[in-house]
Design a protein around this motif. Structure first.
Motif, PDB file in Angstrom:
ATOM      1  N   ALA A  57       0.828  -1.199   0.000  1.00 38.27           N
ATOM      2  CA  ALA A  57       0.000   0.000   0.000  1.00 38.27           C
ATOM      3  C   ALA A  57       0.864   1.251   0.000  1.00 38.27           C
ATOM      4  O   ALA A  57       2.043   1.211   0.357  1.00 38.27           O
ATOM      5  CB  ALA A  57      -0.913   0.018   1.231  1.00 38.27           C
ATOM      6  N   SER A  58       0.244   2.343  -0.403  1.00 44.37           N
ATOM      7  CA  SER A  58       0.844   3.669  -0.280  1.00 44.37           C
ATOM      8  C   SER A  58       0.001   4.418   0.742  1.00 44.37           C
ATOM      9  O   SER A  58      -0.945   3.857   1.312  1.00 44.37           O
ATOM     10  CB  SER A  58       0.804   4.392  -1.627  1.00 44.37           C
ATOM     11  OG  SER A  58      -0.531   4.756  -1.946  1.00 44.37           O
ATOM     12  N   ASP A  59       0.296   5.676   0.941  1.00 47.38           N
ATOM     13  CA  ASP A  59      -0.526   6.477   1.843  1.00 47.38           C
ATOM     14  C   ASP A  59      -1.943   6.648   1.299  1.00 47.38           C
ATOM     15  O   ASP A  59      -2.865   6.929   2.045  1.00 47.38           O
ATOM     16  CB  ASP A  59       0.097   7.858   2.058  1.00 47.38           C
ATOM     17  CG  ASP A  59       1.381   7.775   2.870  1.00 47.38           C
ATOM     18  OD1 ASP A  59       1.584   6.768   3.580  1.00 47.38           O
ATOM     19  OD2 ASP A  59       2.183   8.726   2.789  1.00 47.38           O
ATOM     20  N   ASP A  60      -2.106   6.472  -0.037  1.00 51.50           N
ATOM     21  CA  ASP A  60      -3.402   6.684  -0.676  1.00 51.50           C
ATOM     22  C   ASP A  60      -4.276   5.443  -0.718  1.00 51.50           C
ATOM     23  O   ASP A  60      -5.469   5.540  -0.964  1.00 51.50           O
ATOM     24  CB  ASP A  60      -3.199   7.203  -2.106  1.00 51.50           C
ATOM     25  CG  ASP A  60      -2.513   8.554  -2.125  1.00 51.50           C
ATOM     26  OD1 ASP A  60      -2.772   9.377  -1.228  1.00 51.50           O
ATOM     27  OD2 ASP A  60      -1.699   8.777  -3.046  1.00 51.50           O
ATOM     28  N   LEU A 115      -5.074   0.766   7.633  1.00 51.59           N
ATOM     29  CA  LEU A 115      -5.373   0.300   6.277  1.00 51.59           C
ATOM     30  C   LEU A 115      -5.302  -1.223   6.202  1.00 51.59           C
ATOM     31  O   LEU A 115      -6.169  -1.869   5.612  1.00 51.59           O
ATOM     32  CB  LEU A 115      -4.413   0.938   5.271  1.00 51.59           C
ATOM     33  CG  LEU A 115      -4.756   0.750   3.810  1.00 51.59           C
ATOM     34  CD1 LEU A 115      -6.132   1.321   3.483  1.00 51.59           C
ATOM     35  CD2 LEU A 115      -3.716   1.410   2.933  1.00 51.59           C
ATOM     36  N   CYS A 143      -5.262   2.454  -4.612  1.00 56.13           N
ATOM     37  CA  CYS A 143      -4.381   3.362  -5.347  1.00 56.13           C
ATOM     38  C   CYS A 143      -4.205   2.765  -6.739  1.00 56.13           C
ATOM     39  O   CYS A 143      -3.335   1.926  -6.953  1.00 56.13           O
ATOM     40  CB  CYS A 143      -3.049   3.519  -4.624  1.00 56.13           C
ATOM     41  SG  CYS A 143      -1.971   4.722  -5.402  1.00 56.13           S
TER      42      CYS A 143
END
Length: 153
Positions: A20-23, A40, A64
């Motif tokens: 995952a990313s921050d988004d 998340l 994302c």
């Protein structure tokens, strides 16, 4: 330093991991991923558990989605296929103005299987392929879970 790979959720199809990313979720993988525990990861794990229990019909965890305009449109079209329903490669090809072969290749490259339901896309004369560890067996298992097994007969 990247996080050590670990399983996020032990599904009936085997362990699932994620990146995952921050988004949002970037990738769901068959086997360990690098998503560290946190809100998340907890949300994705909870939604996967509810999906496999048959109580979740649409994922809401943030995703994302990246790639070319075609890839983004394709992945969005997949998320629009309702739970328990299917489309053919040809249906999506007509909608997106590309060949059925392009749809098949895009399904195989889906970075977030299950959550972005490429298992709901079938060939005109058969099931098509699937990226799960057991291939078509996993696709059939997901379609049965969603009550779409009648389409397989």
């Amino acid at each position: 330093m990247p996080a050590a790979p670990h399983s996020l959720y032990d599904s009936p199809l085997g362990p699932l991991g994620a990146d995952a990313s921050d988004d949002g979720i970037i990738r769901l993988c068959w086997g360990p991923g690098t998503l560290t525990y946190g809100p998340l990861a907890d949300r994705l794990g909870t939604e996967l558990a509810a999906y496999f229990a048959g109580t979740l019909t649409r994922f809401t965890v943030p995703l994302c989605i990246t790639g070319t305009p075609f890839q983004r449109a394709f992945l969005t079209a997949l998320t629009d296929i309702p739970y328990g329903e299917t489309r053919t490669y040809g249906d999506l090809a007509a909608t997106l103005g590309v060949s059925a072969q392009a749809i098949g290749q895009a399904c195989g490259a889906n970075p977030i299987p299950i959550v972005i339901p490429c298992h709901r896309v079938l060939g005109a004369q058969g099931l098509g392929g699937f990226s799960g560890p057991r291939g078509i067996e996993d696709k059939v298992a997901l379609l049965r879970l969603e009550g779409a097994a009648g389409l397989l007969i």
